[in-house]
Design a protein around this motif. Structure first.
Motif, PDB file in Angstrom:
ATOM      1  N   SER A  11       2.443  -5.215   3.287  1.00 47.51           N
ATOM      2  CA  SER A  11       2.664  -3.818   2.930  1.00 47.51           C
ATOM      3  C   SER A  11       4.155  -3.517   2.790  1.00 47.51           C
ATOM      4  CB  SER A  11       2.034  -2.916   3.983  1.00 47.51           C
ATOM      5  OG  SER A  11       2.329  -1.574   3.728  1.00 47.51           O
ATOM      6  N   ASN A  40       0.218   2.164  -2.992  1.00 50.25           N
ATOM      7  CA  ASN A  40      -0.705   1.081  -2.641  1.00 50.25           C
ATOM      8  C   ASN A  40      -0.258   0.329  -1.394  1.00 50.25           C
ATOM      9  OD1 ASN A  40      -2.642   1.524  -4.599  1.00 50.25           O
ATOM     10  ND2 ASN A  40      -1.486   0.378  -6.130  1.00 50.25           N
ATOM     11  N   ASN A  43      -1.541   2.300   1.333  1.00 47.47           N
ATOM     12  CA  ASN A  43      -2.988   2.075   1.430  1.00 47.47           C
ATOM     13  C   ASN A  43      -3.309   0.781   2.182  1.00 47.47           C
ATOM     14  OD1 ASN A  43      -3.620   4.411   0.099  1.00 47.47           O
ATOM     15  ND2 ASN A  43      -3.879   3.436  -1.881  1.00 47.47           N
ATOM     16  N   SER A  45      -1.527  -0.568   4.516  1.00 43.64           N
ATOM     17  CA  SER A  45      -1.284  -0.297   5.931  1.00 43.64           C
ATOM     18  C   SER A  45      -2.415   0.511   6.547  1.00 43.64           C
ATOM     19  CB  SER A  45       0.034   0.457   6.114  1.00 43.64           C
ATOM     20  OG  SER A  45       1.109  -0.334   5.739  1.00 43.64           O
ATOM     21  N   PHE A  46      -2.873   1.540   5.844  1.00 45.78           N
ATOM     22  CA  PHE A  46      -3.964   2.355   6.357  1.00 45.78           C
ATOM     23  C   PHE A  46      -5.224   1.530   6.588  1.00 45.78           C
ATOM     24  CE2 PHE A  46      -2.181   6.578   4.810  1.00 45.78           C
ATOM     25  CZ  PHE A  46      -2.010   7.073   6.089  1.00 45.78           C
ATOM     26  N   VAL A  47      -5.577   0.694   5.634  1.00 45.33           N
ATOM     27  CA  VAL A  47      -6.788  -0.111   5.765  1.00 45.33           C
ATOM     28  C   VAL A  47      -6.631  -1.144   6.882  1.00 45.33           C
ATOM     29  CG1 VAL A  47      -8.232  -1.810   4.581  1.00 45.33           C
ATOM     30  CG2 VAL A  47      -7.560   0.269   3.421  1.00 45.33           C
ATOM     31  N   SER A  50      -6.850   0.687  10.143  1.00 44.94           N
ATOM     32  CA  SER A  50      -8.213   1.170  10.294  1.00 44.94           C
ATOM     33  C   SER A  50      -9.141   0.048  10.753  1.00 44.94           C
ATOM     34  CB  SER A  50      -8.706   1.770   8.983  1.00 44.94           C
ATOM     35  OG  SER A  50     -10.043   2.141   9.068  1.00 44.94           O
ATOM     36  N   GLY A  58      -8.710   5.778   8.583  1.00 42.51           N
ATOM     37  CA  GLY A  58      -7.722   5.228   7.655  1.00 42.51           C
ATOM     38  C   GLY A  58      -8.313   4.940   6.290  1.00 42.51           C
ATOM     39  N   GLN A  59      -9.535   4.464   6.262  1.00 39.47           N
ATOM     40  CA  GLN A  59     -10.168   4.160   4.989  1.00 39.47           C
ATOM     41  C   GLN A  59     -10.527   5.430   4.232  1.00 39.47           C
ATOM     42  OE1 GLN A  59     -13.341   1.407   5.758  1.00 39.47           O
ATOM     43  NE2 GLN A  59     -11.990   0.003   6.859  1.00 39.47           N
ATOM     44  N   VAL A  62      -7.419   6.587   2.598  1.00 41.33           N
ATOM     45  CA  VAL A  62      -7.109   5.787   1.410  1.00 41.33           C
ATOM     46  C   VAL A  62      -7.799   6.363   0.183  1.00 41.33           C
ATOM     47  CG1 VAL A  62      -7.496   3.525   0.345  1.00 41.33           C
ATOM     48  CG2 VAL A  62      -6.549   3.678   2.628  1.00 41.33           C
ATOM     49  N   ILE A  65      -5.765   9.260  -0.979  1.00 43.77           N
ATOM     50  CA  ILE A  65      -4.519   8.814  -1.603  1.00 43.77           C
ATOM     51  C   ILE A  65      -4.789   8.263  -3.000  1.00 43.77           C
ATOM     52  CG2 ILE A  65      -2.664   7.109  -1.458  1.00 43.77           C
ATOM     53  CD1 ILE A  65      -2.766   7.443   1.564  1.00 43.77           C
ATOM     54  N   ILE A  66      -5.869   7.525  -3.174  1.00 45.82           N
ATOM     55  CA  ILE A  66      -6.214   6.997  -4.497  1.00 45.82           C
ATOM     56  C   ILE A  66      -6.521   8.135  -5.464  1.00 45.82           C
ATOM     57  CG2 ILE A  66      -7.976   5.693  -5.752  1.00 45.82           C
ATOM     58  CD1 ILE A  66      -8.065   3.764  -3.379  1.00 45.82           C
TER      59      ILE A  66
END
Length: 100
Positions: A11, A40, A43, A45-47, A50, A58-59, A62, A65-66
């Motif tokens: 990330s 991205n 994203n 990092s979040f996944v 999570s 976190g997902q 995402v 954010i998408i």
């Protein structure tokens, strides 16, 4: 199983590439692509967090954010196309039409 630190390093590398691309490129399309790379990276990092914390928060973030990134890309590209119809350049240094 892949450790969490590898995802964070990935990330950070993707985010760094996006920042370097944003700071060095003068083409508007390339700057938008660099912003998408940075989003991205967040994203990833979040996944990763999570999955590590066994939480879906976190997902879910995402997906938001998408959705925002897709709207930003659509509106940004529409503005670039509308500007390009009047002026044959999309270089950031040469755009001064919106200056007030």
């Amino acid at each position: 199983m892949v450790p969490l630190s590898w995802y964070i390093i990935l990330s950070a590398v993707v985010f760094s590439i996006g920042v370097i691309g944003f700071l060095t490129r003068r083409n508007l399309i390339m700057t938008f692509m660099s912003i998408e790379l940075m989003l991205n990276a967040v994203n990833i990092s979040f996944v990763a967090f999570s999955h590590y914390l066994q939480s879906m928060k976190g997902q879910i973030m995402v997906f938001f954010i998408i959705a925002v990134a897709a709207a930003e890309a659509a509106i940004g590209l529409a503005i670039i196309i509308a500007y390009y119809k009047n002026n044959p350049t999309i270089k950031v240094d040469e755009i001064n039409l919106l200056k007030g």
